[in-house]
Write a protein that holds these residues in place. Structure first.
Motif, mmCIF file in Angstrom:
data_model
loop_
_atom_site.group_PDB
_atom_site.id
_atom_site.type_symbol
_atom_site.label_atom_id
_atom_site.label_comp_id
_atom_site.label_asym_id
_atom_site.label_seq_id
_atom_site.Cartn_x
_atom_site.Cartn_y
_atom_site.Cartn_z
ATOM 1 N N THR A 590 58.918 49.930 39.994
ATOM 2 C CA THR A 590 57.469 49.953 39.906
ATOM 3 C C THR A 590 56.892 48.738 40.622
ATOM 4 N N SER A 591 55.632 48.846 41.040
ATOM 5 C CA SER A 591 55.017 47.747 41.779
ATOM 6 C C SER A 591 54.713 46.557 40.882
ATOM 7 N N SER A 592 54.373 46.820 39.638
ATOM 8 C CA SER A 592 54.177 45.728 38.691
ATOM 9 C C SER A 592 55.489 45.456 37.962
ATOM 10 N N ASN A 593 55.582 44.292 37.336
ATOM 11 C CA ASN A 593 56.866 43.893 36.752
ATOM 12 C C ASN A 593 56.648 43.201 35.413
ATOM 13 N N VAL A 594 57.331 43.699 34.420
ATOM 14 C CA VAL A 594 57.443 43.009 33.137
ATOM 15 C C VAL A 594 58.839 42.407 33.078
ATOM 16 N N ASN A 634 60.983 33.803 27.164
ATOM 17 C CA ASN A 634 59.725 33.981 27.876
ATOM 18 C C ASN A 634 59.529 35.453 28.211
ATOM 19 N N LEU A 635 58.345 35.952 27.927
ATOM 20 C CA LEU A 635 57.958 37.315 28.276
ATOM 21 C C LEU A 635 56.817 37.226 29.276
ATOM 22 N N GLY A 636 56.973 37.901 30.421
ATOM 23 C CA GLY A 636 55.972 37.780 31.463
ATOM 24 C C GLY A 636 55.586 39.106 32.093
ATOM 25 N N TYR A 637 54.457 39.068 32.801
ATOM 26 C CA TYR A 637 53.956 40.245 33.507
ATOM 27 C C TYR A 637 53.452 39.807 34.876
ATOM 28 N N GLU A 638 53.884 40.519 35.921
ATOM 29 C CA GLU A 638 53.483 40.239 37.301
ATOM 30 C C GLU A 638 52.854 41.495 37.895
ATOM 31 N N HIS A 639 51.660 41.319 38.489
ATOM 32 C CA HIS A 639 50.952 42.452 39.083
ATOM 33 C C HIS A 639 50.807 42.206 40.581
ATOM 34 N N PRO A 640 50.904 43.241 41.398
ATOM 35 C CA PRO A 640 50.820 43.041 42.855
ATOM 36 C C PRO A 640 49.477 42.503 43.341
ATOM 37 N N ASN A 641 48.432 42.524 42.493
ATOM 38 C CA ASN A 641 47.142 41.976 42.922
ATOM 39 C C ASN A 641 47.108 40.449 42.864
ATOM 40 N N ALA A 645 51.232 36.554 34.200
ATOM 41 C CA ALA A 645 50.989 35.941 32.900
ATOM 42 C C ALA A 645 52.318 35.799 32.168
ATOM 43 N N ARG A 646 52.420 34.749 31.354
ATOM 44 C CA ARG A 646 53.675 34.468 30.644
ATOM 45 C C ARG A 646 53.363 33.842 29.293
ATOM 46 N N ASN A 685 48.462 32.748 36.079
ATOM 47 C CA ASN A 685 48.198 32.453 37.483
ATOM 48 C C ASN A 685 47.510 33.644 38.133
ATOM 49 N N TYR A 686 46.609 33.339 39.066
ATOM 50 C CA TYR A 686 45.952 34.422 39.793
ATOM 51 C C TYR A 686 45.665 33.967 41.217
ATOM 52 N N LYS A 687 46.187 34.740 42.185
ATOM 53 C CA LYS A 687 45.926 34.498 43.596
ATOM 54 C C LYS A 687 45.458 35.801 44.209
ATOM 55 N N PRO A 688 44.149 35.975 44.365
ATOM 56 C CA PRO A 688 43.620 37.268 44.815
ATOM 57 C C PRO A 688 43.904 37.549 46.285
ATOM 58 N N GLY A 689 44.457 38.714 46.556
ATOM 59 C CA GLY A 689 44.661 39.199 47.914
ATOM 60 C C GLY A 689 45.265 38.186 48.852
ATOM 61 N N ASN A 690 44.643 38.039 50.021
ATOM 62 C CA ASN A 690 45.098 37.079 51.020
ATOM 63 C C ASN A 690 44.387 35.734 50.902
ATOM 64 N N SER A 691 43.780 35.492 49.770
ATOM 65 C CA SER A 691 43.042 34.254 49.563
ATOM 66 C C SER A 691 43.975 33.051 49.652
ATOM 67 N N LYS A 692 43.440 31.981 50.180
ATOM 68 C CA LYS A 692 44.191 30.735 50.236
ATOM 69 C C LYS A 692 44.074 29.929 48.947
ATOM 70 N N ALA A 693 43.258 30.405 48.042
ATOM 71 C CA ALA A 693 43.069 29.728 46.764
ATOM 72 C C ALA A 693 43.820 30.464 45.660
ATOM 73 N N SER A 694 44.354 29.722 44.741
ATOM 74 C CA SER A 694 44.975 30.287 43.550
ATOM 75 C C SER A 694 44.481 29.519 42.337
ATOM 76 N N TYR A 695 44.404 30.215 41.206
ATOM 77 C CA TYR A 695 43.850 29.648 39.988
ATOM 78 C C TYR A 695 44.896 29.735 38.884
ATOM 79 N N PHE A 696 44.906 28.755 38.000
ATOM 80 C CA PHE A 696 45.939 28.738 36.974
ATOM 81 C C PHE A 696 45.443 28.051 35.712
ATOM 82 N N ILE A 697 46.096 28.394 34.607
ATOM 83 C CA ILE A 697 45.898 27.718 33.339
ATOM 84 C C ILE A 697 47.220 27.781 32.584
#
Length: 731
Positions: A590-594, A634-641, A645-646, A685-697
């Motif tokens: 699948t494209s997303s990953n747990v 650790n339990l995490g989720y990764e989305h192609p967008n 999250a972890r 963590n979130y890095k939208p599309g081809n953006s050069k910026a990424s955001y995290f907490i």
């Protein structure tokens, strides 16, 4: 000084035998196999399936996903590692492996690009600095038999921080800004440029905030310049210089039992207590690709580290469970108010060391077998000057005023001066033979060192008697042997054994009572025999597993107990380490990953094998700061967008704080058990599309659990809830 000569002919023969060649073979025109790429800053080979021991690799993607507050939280996920989080921001880190004392990581060899990081790698292996994760590309953790190539601390394991490379394709840069509770702010910026001829990289890091306890604010900064020059198609020169500065109000003394019960996060003298450090380093690496069969790499390094600490409380809980002012007992218990009326103790210490290490990596087909051999040596020079000044006058809070009392005798003035000069020569060799599905790796390391100790002042009095000076000479041969089997696809079974070594600590071998009474003891190094058997496997795409059984026998171990160090005789540690990860997205295509990731350490035994009568230690007692269970899930989720999250938990079981296994707490808080605790952490963590910026907490101890981290020098609380958020921009 001729440093290429072995101390004994037998040692020379041992090294040659370890690489599986005769003295004439290296000069003969023999058939050799192509040599793979060699990373001169990493300690693990490129061909990992032949490594005959347990290891872990934390890469840049892992670091960015975790967004850990310090390197301590990052390493909590590695099996076999116990981190005591008594400080903040990873300052003065305490990392222990497989039941060994974690205090200041003195039993874990810490490296940056192969260069030792301790205050004094041989004479004072205390970690008051680790490479900031912002500069790190990869963290390598090695616990197996391959340690014969490195030293001097090889009784526990090794951690190497591989820094990020110099750009090779034009200009690169990034800026990361973060903020958090407890007044935390941080910024990390890097810029660099390069091409096929070489490049340069500049890193700037600044962090500040409040510490775990009240009045424990910190301020650290670091500037690093790294350059690379391809001299020609066969030679590369890499150089790096760095300047680190720390200014922290950190009380090295914990709290008495009554103080801790009133407020575990208080630090009555914290406004005046200080820890200052200035660390300057330089590192140069030259690589010569002799041909496609051999590579010669030479590393040189220099470190100048000055650290000074000031404390106003020396003995916690000395007045009915409350601390009193050192030198000012008449003021009563320690409070912020009377702290202003008293002086205290300054401990300025200066460390310098440098070294040079040539290493030859060669592939050969000796006796018709594919082999990879490593031969090298290192010369290391180290000096220390350790001073202490103390006085009741509040002007002693100023370091310049306190150090003006140099040479003044008595209770007020110059309490201690110890000069240490150390020369160490190391020789090592290792050969890996590939026989079908088997890789066999014998090796040997020789440590030849001389420690000259001169006690010029002790207990506030000058020392000039013959016993106050000592030259301690040691030569140790440290063999290792490992084997790996790869008969099943994507599975490696490994086993190994090696002799571990830790040099004698000269600052711990001194006693004095009055003028000209100092005695420096001629102690022996600590030695261990380390065994392990394990398997690592990828049974199918998306699943990785590892299991390791380990056993360590220790001779003449030195342990710390209530802030003191003494010989604890023979000890034994054994247990099992488990680690694994399942990526359900890969399993299900699948494209997303747990994903589910976990590690577990069961330290079944960590016990003394001999009685130590003077310390009330009995054979069978458990070693201090050696929890039976360590776990991380650790339990995490990764989305192609670009979203990941972890959430995770770390568990540490109950520990003893002393070798006597005391269960009843004393007034100082130094004795008693350390209860088990489980901490919740998370990151987003979130890095939208081809953006050069990424955001995290990210958050550590998300549930804000109150727990006891350490009893060294009194009770010390672990860090409460810490949340950090920020943005990173690449350009």
């Amino acid at each position: 000084m001729k440093i290429t000569q072995f101390p004994h002919n037998k040692l020379r023969i041992a090294v040659l035998l370890a690489v599986g060649v005769t003295p004439g073979l290296l000069l003969a025109d023999t058939e050799v196999t192509a040599l793979g790429s060699i990373d001169v800053v990493g300690i693990l080979p490129k061909k990992l399936d032949g490594v005959p021991g347990s290891f872990a690799i934390i890469d840049r993607a892992d670091l960015e996903q975790r967004r850990a507050f310090s390197v301590e939280e990052t390493l909590n996920t590695v099996p076999g590692i116990h981190v005591v989080g008594e400080n903040t921001m990873g300052l003065g880190v305490n990392i222990g492996m497989r039941g060994l004392d974690p205090r200041r990581s003195s039993r874990t060899l810490l490296l940056e690009d192969g260069m030792p990081l301790f205050l004094g790698p041989y004479g004072d292996p205390s970690a008051h600095y680790t490479t900031p994760t912002e500069r790190v590309d990869t963290i390598e953790v090695v616990k197996g038999s391959g340690q014969v190539l490195y030293g001097p601390q090889t009784i526990g394991g090794m951690i190497n921080f591989v820094t990020q490379p110099v750009p090779e394709n034009g200009r690169e840069g990034s800026v990361t800004a973060s903020v958090g509770n407890n007044n935390y702010t941080g910024i990390a910026a890097t810029i660099g440029a390069g091409n096929e001829k070489g490049g340069v990289r500049l890193d700037v890091i600044k962090k500040q905030g409040d510490g775990i306890r009240t009045n424990h604010d910190f301020d650290v900064s670091e500037y690093t310049l790294k350059g690379k020059l391809n001299l020609n198609d066969k030679q590369t020169l890499t150089a790096k210089v760095s300047q680190f500065t720390e200014d922290s109000h950190v009380s090295e003394t914990g709290l008495g039992t009554v103080e801790y019960a009133e407020d575990p996060f208080q630090a009555p003298t914290g406004k005046n207590d200080r820890f200052e450090q200035e660390r300057t380093t330089a590192q140069v690496q030259h690589t010569l690709e002799i041909n496609d069969k051999a590579k010669l790499s030479t590393q040189a390094y220099y470190v100048d580290n000055s650290r000074a600490s000031f404390r106003q409380t020396n003995e916690p809980g000395s007045l009915d469970g409350r601390s009193v002012m050192d030198r000012c007992e008449d003021l009563g218990v320690a409070t912020e108010e009377n702290a202003e009326l008293c002086g205290g103790r300054w401990r300025p210490r200066d460390f310098q060391y440098w070294g040079i290490e040539p290493r030859l990596d060669i592939s050969h087909n000796a006796f018709g077998v594919e082999n990879e051999a490593v031969i090298g040596m290192r010369y290391h020079k180290e000096t220390q000057e350790r001073n202490q000044f103390r006085g009741a006058d509040p002007r002693f809070q100023d370091k310049d005023y306190a150090t003006s009392f140099v040479g003044v005798n008595g209770g007020t003035g110059h309490r201690e001066q110890i000069d240490i000069d150390l020369d160490a020569k190391s020789y090592y060799a290792q050969n890996t033979s590939h026989l079908g599905d088997w890789s066999i790796t014998p090796g040997v390391r020789v440590e030849d060192l001389t420690i000259n100790t001169d006690v010029k002042r002790a207990e506030g009095q000058p020392q000039n008697n013959p016993e106050s000076q000592l030259s301690n000479k040691q030569t140790k041969v440290l063999p290792g042997f490992g084997v790996a089997w790869n008969g099943k696809e994507k599975t490696t079974v490994f086993a190994g054994v090696h002799k571990g070594f830790a040099p004698p600590r000269p600052d711990r071998d001194i006693s004095a009572d009055g003028a000209d009474s100092a005695v420096v003891s001629n102690t022996k190094p600590e030695e261990s025999t380390n065994w392990e058997l394990g398997v690592r496997s990828k049974p199918k795409p998306g699943i990785t597993t590892e299991a390791t059984v380990f056993h360590t026998d220790f001779d003449e171990v030195v342990i710390q107990d209530n802030g003191r160090f003494f010989n604890g005789g023979k000890t034994q540690q054994n247990g099992v380490e488990l680690a694994g990860r399942v990526d359900f997205g890969v399993l299900n295509n699948t494209s997303s990953n747990v994903y589910l990731q976990g590690s577990y350490t069961h330290l079944a035994n960590a016990k003394f094998k001999t009685d130590v009568a003077d310390e009330d230690i009995l054979s069978g007692n458990r070693m201090p700061y050696a929890p039976k269970h360590l776990a991380s899930v650790n339990l995490g989720y990764e989305h192609p967008n670009g979203l990941d999250a972890r959430i995770g938990v770390n568990h540490v079981s109950e520990q003893f704080a002393d070798g006597a296994n005391t269960t009843v707490e004393n007034e100082s808080g130094e004795e008693g058990t350390i209860p088990a605790y489980t901490l919740l952490n998370a990151s987003l963590n979130y890095k939208p599309g081809n953006s050069k910026a990424s955001y995290f907490i990210s958050a550590e101890n998300l549930a804000d659990k109150e727990y006891l981290a350490s009893r060294v020098d009194g009770k010390t609380a672990g860090r409460g809830r810490q949340i950090m958020g920020g943005v990173s921009f690449d350009f």
